[in-house]
Enzyme design. Structure first.
Site, PDB file in Angstrom:
ATOM      1  N   SER A 192     -25.820   5.625  14.736  1.00  0.00           N
ATOM      2  CA  SER A 192     -24.927   4.684  13.685  1.00  0.00           C
ATOM      3  C   SER A 192     -23.640   6.039  13.788  1.00  0.00           C
ATOM      4  CB  SER A 192     -25.371   4.949  12.606  1.00  0.00           C
ATOM      5  OG  SER A 192     -25.499   6.113  12.364  1.00  0.00           O
TER       6      SER A 192
ATOM      7  N   LYS B 191     -19.284   1.034  14.752  1.00  0.00           N
ATOM      8  CA  LYS B 191     -18.896  -1.078  14.815  1.00  0.00           C
ATOM      9  C   LYS B 191     -18.885  -1.367  14.050  1.00  0.00           C
ATOM     10  CE  LYS B 191     -24.175  -1.079  14.204  1.00  0.00           C
ATOM     11  NZ  LYS B 191     -24.317  -2.096  13.065  1.00  0.00           N
TER      12      LYS B 191
ATOM     13  N   ASP C 105     -17.499  -0.970   5.209  1.00  0.00           N
ATOM     14  CA  ASP C 105     -16.860  -2.124   6.679  1.00  0.00           C
ATOM     15  C   ASP C 105     -16.216  -3.582   6.006  1.00  0.00           C
ATOM     16  OD1 ASP C 105     -17.891  -0.934   8.868  1.00  0.00           O
ATOM     17  OD2 ASP C 105     -19.681  -1.279   8.297  1.00  0.00           O
TER      18      ASP C 105
ATOM     19  N   LYS D  11     -28.912   6.138  30.145  1.00  0.00           N
ATOM     20  CA  LYS D  11     -30.258   5.711  29.977  1.00  0.00           C
ATOM     21  C   LYS D  11     -30.540   5.309  28.173  1.00  0.00           C
ATOM     22  CE  LYS D  11     -33.300   6.813  32.023  1.00  0.00           C
ATOM     23  NZ  LYS D  11     -32.939   6.298  33.794  1.00  0.00           N
TER      24      LYS D  11
ATOM     25  N   ILE E 120     -10.176   7.456  20.081  1.00  0.00           N
ATOM     26  CA  ILE E 120      -8.752   6.867  20.178  1.00  0.00           C
ATOM     27  C   ILE E 120      -8.432   7.885  18.952  1.00  0.00           C
ATOM     28  CG2 ILE E 120      -8.219   4.491  21.675  1.00  0.00           C
ATOM     29  CD1 ILE E 120      -8.989   4.398  18.188  1.00  0.00           C
TER      30      ILE E 120
ATOM     31  N   CYS F 120      -7.553   4.693 -10.647  1.00  0.00           N
ATOM     32  CA  CYS F 120      -8.782   5.061 -11.506  1.00  0.00           C
ATOM     33  C   CYS F 120      -9.074   6.344 -12.752  1.00  0.00           C
ATOM     34  CB  CYS F 120     -10.028   4.341 -10.881  1.00  0.00           C
ATOM     35  SG  CYS F 120     -11.119   2.834 -12.208  1.00  0.00           S
TER      36      CYS F 120
ATOM     37  N   MET G  32      -6.075   7.860 -13.073  1.00  0.00           N
ATOM     38  CA  MET G  32      -5.293   7.213 -14.421  1.00  0.00           C
ATOM     39  C   MET G  32      -5.454   8.258 -15.367  1.00  0.00           C
ATOM     40  SD  MET G  32      -5.669   5.215 -16.447  1.00  0.00           S
ATOM     41  CE  MET G  32      -4.536   3.707 -17.187  1.00  0.00           C
TER      42      MET G  32
ATOM     43  N   HIS H 170      -7.588  -0.566  -8.284  1.00  0.00           N
ATOM     44  CA  HIS H 170      -7.404   0.295  -7.193  1.00  0.00           C
ATOM     45  C   HIS H 170      -6.762  -0.632  -5.617  1.00  0.00           C
ATOM     46  CE1 HIS H 170     -11.411   3.222  -7.834  1.00  0.00           C
ATOM     47  NE2 HIS H 170     -11.574   1.894  -8.662  1.00  0.00           N
TER      48      HIS H 170
ATOM     49  N   GLU I  68      -5.795   1.152  -3.360  1.00  0.00           N
ATOM     50  CA  GLU I  68      -6.238   1.554  -1.993  1.00  0.00           C
ATOM     51  C   GLU I  68      -7.048  -0.412  -1.176  1.00  0.00           C
ATOM     52  OE1 GLU I  68      -7.347   2.595  -4.291  1.00  0.00           O
ATOM     53  OE2 GLU I  68      -9.624   2.980  -4.489  1.00  0.00           O
TER      54      GLU I  68
HETATM   55  N1  GLN Z   1     -15.562   7.071 -14.151  1.00  0.00           N
HETATM   56  C1  GLN Z   1     -14.675   5.495 -14.958  1.00  0.00           C
HETATM   57  C2  GLN Z   1     -14.715   4.638 -15.403  1.00  0.00           C
HETATM   58  O1  GLN Z   1     -15.857   3.919 -15.418  1.00  0.00           O
HETATM   59  C3  GLN Z   1     -13.313   5.297 -13.294  1.00  0.00           C
HETATM   60  C4  GLN Z   1     -13.855   4.262 -12.196  1.00  0.00           C
HETATM   61  C5  GLN Z   1     -13.078   4.750 -11.057  1.00  0.00           C
HETATM   62  O2  GLN Z   1     -12.267   5.781 -10.755  1.00  0.00           O
HETATM   63  N2  GLN Z   1     -13.585   3.669 -10.293  1.00  0.00           N
HETATM   64  O3  GLN Z   1     -13.883   3.566 -15.845  1.00  0.00           O
END
Ligand code: GLN
Length: 540
Positions: free
Chosen positions: A13, A17, A71, A189, A241, A387, A390, A516, A518
């Site tokens: 793994s 993949k 993934d 192999k 790469i 999250c 913050m 989030h 991201e």
């Molecule tokens: N632990 C925090 C909550 O549950 C933040 C969660 C997180 O960062 N995804 O609110």
């Protein structure tokens, strides 16, 4: 009729993949086809939500709120298309459906067995993903490696799919060719064995993707072809790469897109191709001016090794933003516990152009993160809190700017005098009843932005939808005192009156989001908050 492409791993793994599957999807999509993907995870957890990030890597959240494998994040980033619950299944989720149906007497008194009932459920879900997404091509990545007991059942479902749709099913084996130091030669192999093991499951691979440190040479290509029973042309070289985004470009050197279409007797449609993508890949290779970003986390250590998988989307989002500004992203992992043991370590934070504190749970490393946030606030180092990041920024501000001594989150200190971060009302019951699975505030929610804030300027609009995964929230009882000392609430969810984004003025960039961002960043479309955070970091 949807064409099914099953991607199966051989030898070991961790050879990529997932990105190989995403890259194949990208190539087919670039030829004008509607492509979707399914990730099968052969573990018994119903979803990825209850697993420790060090164990599992990042938990990726889809817009419809599934906590799933990283993934799926790669699929979204490569295809620039959102994935949903139908794009993922685990052994646990499959068995759960079958057992629930059995309890409901839906099998009409039959003895319910792994074969055919469980494999039928797998096939049903694959079909459902195809119809829900309207895919011309559905790539199905079977997690793990061939020969594992865990994924036999899924190989069986794949075999049956070919049996039912012989013209419309392909198998691709992603294998690894080691170059042991003491031998000094690439060895085929293990791949031969992997192909045989796949054969014993009734599956003959149509293509073999040969992952290795260096490109595959002709003698080895031939050897694999002969021993694994595939045409030499269908053995695809996949050397290491520098950037995963180069993989589709590399695969295309072996014209894999055309070869797949040919096997299905299909023609490429007129389509946008990979132009923008190729441009990005060239840029990734050539940018040289660095932007140094530190990520302060705690899910890094696994035995003697450092793994970064827990923060995959944060890392990718940072890279997308850096490339956008023609910079080379230099990302450093910083262990938050260091700042607890040795406060002098904080000084080293000044070496970075910007600091990110990503999501997290529990009390370990929390005080270190709060100290680091205090430092970057004071010394005006650009900061992005995600999250938990913050929430901890709010705690730091409450303690050190508002003078609320020992302010905390009730996640760490239930009896704090100043619960500036507190459990959401609807979450209380979940914790009381130990109802942990899929019970956080998950998926996309609306956020209305405040005028004249960094957040609104970044997004360039008044309202956004962002993905969440949390149980705690900024306590509205403290909103007034925080605001009176200069904390700006720049985004709110109006339905629940939840504070979604905070920032502070008189700082180059200090923004925290409850959600989030991201998860929404794409290689050619960096997320606005990451984009502006990196911009400020470059200015520093
Ligand atoms: N632990 C925090 C909550 O549950 C933040 C969660 C997180 O960062 N995804 O609110």
């Amino acid at each position: 009729m949807t064409k099914y492409i099953f991607v199966i791993g051989g030898v070991m793994s961790g050879v990529g993949k997932g990105v190989a599957t995403a890259s194949l999807g990208k190539i087919l999509a670039s030829r004008g086809y509607n492509v979707s993907l399914v990730k099968i995870d052969p573990y018994l957890n119903v979803d990825a939500g209850t697993m420790n990030p060090v164990e599992h890597g990042e938990v990726f959240v889809t817009e419809d709120g599934l906590e799933t494998d990283q993934d799926l994040g790669n699929y979204e980033r490569f295809l620039d298309r959102n994935m949903h619950a139908c794009n993922s299944m685990t052994t646990g989720s499959v068995f759960k459906s079958v057992i629930e149906r059995e309890r409901d007497l839906k099998y009409e008194g039959k003895c319910v067995e792994t074969i055919p009932h469980v494999t039928e459920e797998v096939q049903k879900r694959i079909k459902k993903a195809a119809s829900e997404t309207g895919a011309d091509f559905l790539l199905v990545e079977i997690g793990g490696t061939v020969g594992e007991y865990q994924n036999m059942l899924f190989l069986e479902a794949a075999r049956l799919t070919r049996l039912l749709h012989p013209q419309d099913t392909l198998f691709i084996l992603v294998s690894y060719l080691p170059i042991p130091k003491m031998v000094g030669e690439m060895k085929t192999k293990p791949t031969q064995h992997a192909a045989r093991t796949l054969n014993s499951a009734g599956i003959q691979p149509d293509f073999i993707i040969a992952r290795s440190e260096v490109p595959l040479d002709e003698p080895r290509k031939k050897k694999i072809a002969i021993f694994c029973n595939v045409a030499p042309d269908d053995v695809i070289s996949a050397p290491d790469i520098t950037s995963i985004y180069e993989i589709p470009v590399n695969f295309e050197k072996d014209r894999i897109g055309n070869k797949i279409l040919k096997k299905f007797r299909m023609k490429p449609k007129k389509a946008a191709g990979l132009t923008g993508w190729n441009r990005l890949v060239r840029k990734i290779r050539t940018v040289s001016k660095p932007v140094k970003i530190g990520i302060i986390g705690k899910y890094f250590n696994s035995g003697n090794f450092v793994i970064k998988d827990a923060y995959l989307s944060v890392i990718e989002a940072t890279k997308h933003a850096a490339w956008h500004w023609d910079r080379k992203p230099e990302i450093q992992w910083l262990d938050s516990e260091i700042y607890e043991k040795n406060p002098r370590a904080l000084k080293a934070l000044s070496k970075y152009d910007g600091i990110i504190v990503p999501g997290g749970f529990g009390d370990r490393g929390v005080e270190g993160k709060i100290k680091a946030i205090g430092y970057v606030r004071k010394y005006k180092i650009p900061f992005l809190g995600l999250c938990y990041g913050m929430q901890l920024a709010t705690i730091e501000f409450a303690r050190n700017v508002c003078g609320l001594k020992n302010a905390h989150t009730t996640e760490v200190n239930k009896n704090t005098r100043h619960p500036v971060i507190d459990i959401m009302e609807e979450q209380k019951q979940n914790l009381e009843k130990s109802n942990y699975g899929a019970s956080m505030r998950l998926g996309a929610y609306r956020c209305v932005l405040t005028a004249d804030t960094l957040a609104q300027e970044a997004y360039g609009k008044k309202e956004v939808w962002e993905r969440h995964r949390h149980r705690y929230e900024l306590n509205n009882n403290y909103r007034q005192i925080l605001e009176s000392r200069g904390l700006v609430v720049s985004g709110v969810n109006p339905e629940k009156n939840l504070i979604e984004i905070i920032e502070i003025k008189n700082h180059p960039f200090f923004v925290g989001s409850q959600f989030h961002p991201e998860f929404l960043s794409r290689p050619l479309r960096p997320h606005p908050l990451f984009r502006d955070f990196v911009k400020a970091s470059i200015r520093k």
